[in-house]
Design a protein around this motif. Structure first.
Motif, PDB file in Angstrom:
ATOM      1  N   GLU A  62       0.900  -1.107   0.079  1.00  0.00           N
ATOM      2  CA  GLU A  62       0.088   0.035   0.139  1.00  0.00           C
ATOM      3  C   GLU A  62       0.850   1.340   0.185  1.00  0.00           C
ATOM      4  OE1 GLU A  62      -3.609   1.743   2.758  1.00  0.00           O
ATOM      5  OE2 GLU A  62      -3.077  -0.300   2.813  1.00  0.00           O
ATOM      6  N   ARG A  63       1.959   1.253   0.560  1.00  0.00           N
ATOM      7  CA  ARG A  63       2.780   2.492   0.973  1.00  0.00           C
ATOM      8  C   ARG A  63       3.531   2.466  -0.711  1.00  0.00           C
ATOM      9  NH1 ARG A  63       8.342   1.658   1.534  1.00  0.00           N
ATOM     10  NH2 ARG A  63       9.162   3.583   1.667  1.00  0.00           N
ATOM     11  N   ASP A  64       3.866   1.634  -1.124  1.00  0.00           N
ATOM     12  CA  ASP A  64       4.529   1.692  -2.625  1.00  0.00           C
ATOM     13  C   ASP A  64       3.510   2.304  -3.541  1.00  0.00           C
ATOM     14  OD1 ASP A  64       6.802   0.584  -1.538  1.00  0.00           O
ATOM     15  OD2 ASP A  64       6.401  -1.508  -2.206  1.00  0.00           O
ATOM     16  N   TYR A  65       2.328   1.972  -3.360  1.00  0.00           N
ATOM     17  CA  TYR A  65       1.397   2.340  -4.064  1.00  0.00           C
ATOM     18  C   TYR A  65       1.237   3.908  -3.962  1.00  0.00           C
ATOM     19  CZ  TYR A  65      -3.428   3.538  -5.851  1.00  0.00           C
ATOM     20  OH  TYR A  65      -4.420   4.346  -6.371  1.00  0.00           O
ATOM     21  N   TRP A  66       1.168   4.471  -2.870  1.00  0.00           N
ATOM     22  CA  TRP A  66       0.841   5.600  -2.342  1.00  0.00           C
ATOM     23  C   TRP A  66       2.125   6.565  -2.582  1.00  0.00           C
ATOM     24  CZ3 TRP A  66      -3.695   7.623  -2.575  1.00  0.00           C
ATOM     25  CH2 TRP A  66      -4.779   6.806  -2.074  1.00  0.00           C
ATOM     26  N   LEU A  67       3.307   5.901  -2.446  1.00  0.00           N
ATOM     27  CA  LEU A  67       4.540   6.654  -2.992  1.00  0.00           C
ATOM     28  C   LEU A  67       4.672   6.907  -4.507  1.00  0.00           C
ATOM     29  CD1 LEU A  67       7.292   5.006  -0.985  1.00  0.00           C
ATOM     30  CD2 LEU A  67       6.424   7.372  -0.699  1.00  0.00           C
ATOM     31  N   GLU A  68       4.232   6.075  -5.319  1.00  0.00           N
ATOM     32  CA  GLU A  68       3.892   6.160  -6.774  1.00  0.00           C
ATOM     33  C   GLU A  68       2.761   7.265  -7.025  1.00  0.00           C
ATOM     34  OE1 GLU A  68       2.646   3.770 -10.686  1.00  0.00           O
ATOM     35  OE2 GLU A  68       3.507   2.666  -8.916  1.00  0.00           O
ATOM     36  N   TYR A  69       1.926   7.170  -6.294  1.00  0.00           N
ATOM     37  CA  TYR A  69       0.792   8.297  -6.606  1.00  0.00           C
ATOM     38  C   TYR A  69       1.532   9.639  -6.211  1.00  0.00           C
ATOM     39  CZ  TYR A  69      -3.421  10.739  -6.066  1.00  0.00           C
ATOM     40  OH  TYR A  69      -4.761  11.747  -6.137  1.00  0.00           O
ATOM     41  N   LYS A  70       2.224   9.628  -5.163  1.00  0.00           N
ATOM     42  CA  LYS A  70       2.742  10.876  -4.737  1.00  0.00           C
ATOM     43  C   LYS A  70       3.819  11.514  -5.763  1.00  0.00           C
ATOM     44  CE  LYS A  70       5.843  12.612  -0.980  1.00  0.00           C
ATOM     45  NZ  LYS A  70       6.713  12.298   0.095  1.00  0.00           N
ATOM     46  N   ASN A  71       4.668  10.563  -6.309  1.00  0.00           N
ATOM     47  CA  ASN A  71       5.675  10.892  -7.319  1.00  0.00           C
ATOM     48  C   ASN A  71       5.018  11.511  -8.681  1.00  0.00           C
ATOM     49  OD1 ASN A  71       7.771  10.522  -5.403  1.00  0.00           O
ATOM     50  ND2 ASN A  71       8.034   8.375  -6.115  1.00  0.00           N
ATOM     51  N   VAL A  72       3.786  10.755  -8.829  1.00  0.00           N
ATOM     52  CA  VAL A  72       3.039  11.479 -10.258  1.00  0.00           C
ATOM     53  C   VAL A  72       2.755  12.914  -9.899  1.00  0.00           C
ATOM     54  CG1 VAL A  72       1.211  11.087 -11.396  1.00  0.00           C
ATOM     55  CG2 VAL A  72       2.443   9.086 -10.531  1.00  0.00           C
ATOM     56  N   GLY A  73       2.598  13.211  -8.725  1.00  0.00           N
ATOM     57  CA  GLY A  73       2.329  14.737  -8.412  1.00  0.00           C
ATOM     58  C   GLY A  73       1.078  15.062  -7.617  1.00  0.00           C
ATOM     59  N   SER A  74       0.377  14.188  -7.070  1.00  0.00           N
ATOM     60  CA  SER A  74      -0.405  14.341  -6.138  1.00  0.00           C
ATOM     61  C   SER A  74      -0.226  14.666  -4.794  1.00  0.00           C
ATOM     62  CB  SER A  74      -1.394  13.212  -6.020  1.00  0.00           C
ATOM     63  OG  SER A  74      -2.597  13.364  -5.113  1.00  0.00           O
ATOM     64  N   LYS A  75      -0.472  15.859  -4.332  1.00  0.00           N
ATOM     65  CA  LYS A  75      -0.068  16.490  -2.942  1.00  0.00           C
ATOM     66  C   LYS A  75      -0.956  16.466  -1.991  1.00  0.00           C
ATOM     67  CE  LYS A  75       4.073  17.432  -4.385  1.00  0.00           C
ATOM     68  NZ  LYS A  75       5.339  16.562  -4.142  1.00  0.00           N
ATOM     69  N   THR A  76      -2.431  16.130  -2.510  1.00  0.00           N
ATOM     70  CA  THR A  76      -3.280  16.201  -1.647  1.00  0.00           C
ATOM     71  C   THR A  76      -3.418  15.164  -0.751  1.00  0.00           C
ATOM     72  OG1 THR A  76      -4.716  15.000  -3.303  1.00  0.00           O
ATOM     73  CG2 THR A  76      -4.858  17.495  -3.343  1.00  0.00           C
ATOM     74  N   HIS A  77      -3.053  13.825  -1.083  1.00  0.00           N
ATOM     75  CA  HIS A  77      -2.923  13.029  -0.362  1.00  0.00           C
ATOM     76  C   HIS A  77      -1.652  12.775   0.424  1.00  0.00           C
ATOM     77  CE1 HIS A  77      -6.082  11.863  -3.310  1.00  0.00           C
ATOM     78  NE2 HIS A  77      -6.711  11.538  -2.258  1.00  0.00           N
ATOM     79  N   ALA A  78      -0.756  13.746   0.716  1.00  0.00           N
ATOM     80  CA  ALA A  78       0.466  13.667   1.264  1.00  0.00           C
ATOM     81  C   ALA A  78       0.256  13.145   2.864  1.00  0.00           C
ATOM     82  CB  ALA A  78       1.227  14.715   1.211  1.00  0.00           C
ATOM     83  N   LYS A  79      -0.789  13.770   3.460  1.00  0.00           N
ATOM     84  CA  LYS A  79      -0.951  13.408   4.699  1.00  0.00           C
ATOM     85  C   LYS A  79      -1.450  11.981   4.996  1.00  0.00           C
ATOM     86  CE  LYS A  79      -3.656  14.904   8.775  1.00  0.00           C
ATOM     87  NZ  LYS A  79      -4.779  16.046   9.323  1.00  0.00           N
ATOM     88  N   LYS A  80      -2.028  11.330   4.145  1.00  0.00           N
ATOM     89  CA  LYS A  80      -2.465  10.069   4.366  1.00  0.00           C
ATOM     90  C   LYS A  80      -1.195   8.940   3.855  1.00  0.00           C
ATOM     91  CE  LYS A  80      -5.850   6.579   2.638  1.00  0.00           C
ATOM     92  NZ  LYS A  80      -7.068   6.291   1.809  1.00  0.00           N
ATOM     93  N   ILE A  81      -0.401   9.550   3.091  1.00  0.00           N
ATOM     94  CA  ILE A  81       0.837   8.689   2.961  1.00  0.00           C
ATOM     95  C   ILE A  81       1.699   8.754   4.022  1.00  0.00           C
ATOM     96  CG2 ILE A  81       2.953   8.646   1.628  1.00  0.00           C
ATOM     97  CD1 ILE A  81       1.241   9.692  -0.971  1.00  0.00           C
ATOM     98  N   LYS A  82       1.907   9.826   4.900  1.00  0.00           N
ATOM     99  CA  LYS A  82       2.615  10.003   6.159  1.00  0.00           C
ATOM    100  C   LYS A  82       2.108   9.114   7.192  1.00  0.00           C
ATOM    101  CE  LYS A  82       4.483  14.643   5.444  1.00  0.00           C
ATOM    102  NZ  LYS A  82       4.826  15.841   5.802  1.00  0.00           N
ATOM    103  N   ASN A  83       0.714   9.027   7.223  1.00  0.00           N
ATOM    104  CA  ASN A  83       0.063   8.116   8.208  1.00  0.00           C
ATOM    105  C   ASN A  83       0.206   6.935   7.753  1.00  0.00           C
ATOM    106  OD1 ASN A  83      -0.968  10.244   9.587  1.00  0.00           O
ATOM    107  ND2 ASN A  83      -3.051  10.350   8.617  1.00  0.00           N
ATOM    108  N   LEU A  84       0.153   6.202   6.557  1.00  0.00           N
ATOM    109  CA  LEU A  84       0.573   4.811   6.251  1.00  0.00           C
ATOM    110  C   LEU A  84       2.164   4.593   6.505  1.00  0.00           C
ATOM    111  CD1 LEU A  84      -1.426   4.579   2.892  1.00  0.00           C
ATOM    112  CD2 LEU A  84      -1.932   3.493   5.228  1.00  0.00           C
ATOM    113  N   GLU A  85       2.963   5.499   6.462  1.00  0.00           N
ATOM    114  CA  GLU A  85       4.299   5.313   6.489  1.00  0.00           C
ATOM    115  C   GLU A  85       4.428   5.106   7.985  1.00  0.00           C
ATOM    116  OE1 GLU A  85       6.194   8.583   4.952  1.00  0.00           O
ATOM    117  OE2 GLU A  85       6.509   7.612   2.895  1.00  0.00           O
ATOM    118  N   LYS A  86       3.725   5.901   8.926  1.00  0.00           N
ATOM    119  CA  LYS A  86       3.767   5.857  10.317  1.00  0.00           C
ATOM    120  C   LYS A  86       3.267   4.462  10.556  1.00  0.00           C
ATOM    121  CE  LYS A  86       2.192   8.090  14.401  1.00  0.00           C
ATOM    122  NZ  LYS A  86       1.339   9.185  15.055  1.00  0.00           N
TER     123      LYS A  86
END
Length: 175
Positions: free
Chosen positions: A45-69
């Motif tokens: 799931e983290r890998d998916y969201w990192l890919e999403y983040k790298n594509v340019g989505s900054k709106t879900h950055a908080k969710k990505i941080k929570n998942l990393e946590k």
């Protein structure tokens, strides 16, 4: 008096205890595997969201941080659980070793009693006579010590009397 059945029941209880502990360890291992699988899912799931983040989505950055946590927490939990189960396994093994040692010691202590139960009457009588003879020997040894002490006192008294007698004869010779 412990019977053979008591010893066998004790052995069965000890082995059942060991089997229960082994089952507990199997359960703990399966829980560890489940936690590992959860970790794998979280990492995917983290890998998916990192890919999403790298594509340019900054709106879900908080969710990505929570998942990393969450992933970090799961890793920490896995590490703590693994350490705990390793220590639990060590403690269980030590406890089992102690139980087996105490059982062996108890069995060794009870072996002479068990052997005596299966002896014939003449052997039992010999054992009783041996015990009686040991008591008699103790009494005679004490009596010998007492007699030696009284003999020594008498010898000292006789020596004193002989010295007085010799001194008396010497004084008579001087006179």
């Amino acid at each position: 008096v412990v019977t053979r059945d008591d010893v066998e029941e004790s052995l069965k209880a000890t082995w059942q205890y060991a089997k229960d502990k082994e089952q507990l360890l199997k359960d703990l291992r399966s829980q560890t595997e489940e936690t590992g699988q959860q970790l794998s899912v979280k990492q995917d799931e983290r890998d998916y969201w990192l890919e999403y983040k790298n594509v340019g989505s900054k709106t879900h950055a908080k969710k990505i941080k929570n998942l990393e946590k969450d992933i970090k927490e799961v890793k920490d939990d896995l590490h703590r659980a693994t350490e705990y189960y390793r220590n639990a396994l060590k403690a269980v093994r030590e406890e089992n070793d102690k139980l087996v040692e105490s059982y062996v010691k108890k069995s060794k202590e009870q072996a002479p009693e068990s052997a005596v139960r299966y002896l014939d009457k003449s052997s039992c009588r010999e054992i009783e006579e041996n015990a009686w003879l040991k008591e008699e020997v103790k009494m005679y040894r004490k009596e010998v010590r007492d007699l030696k002490a009284s003999v020594q006192l008498l010898e000292e008294e006789n020596i004193g009397l002989v010295i007085k007698l010799i001194d008396g004869k010497l004084q008579n010779l001087r006179v």
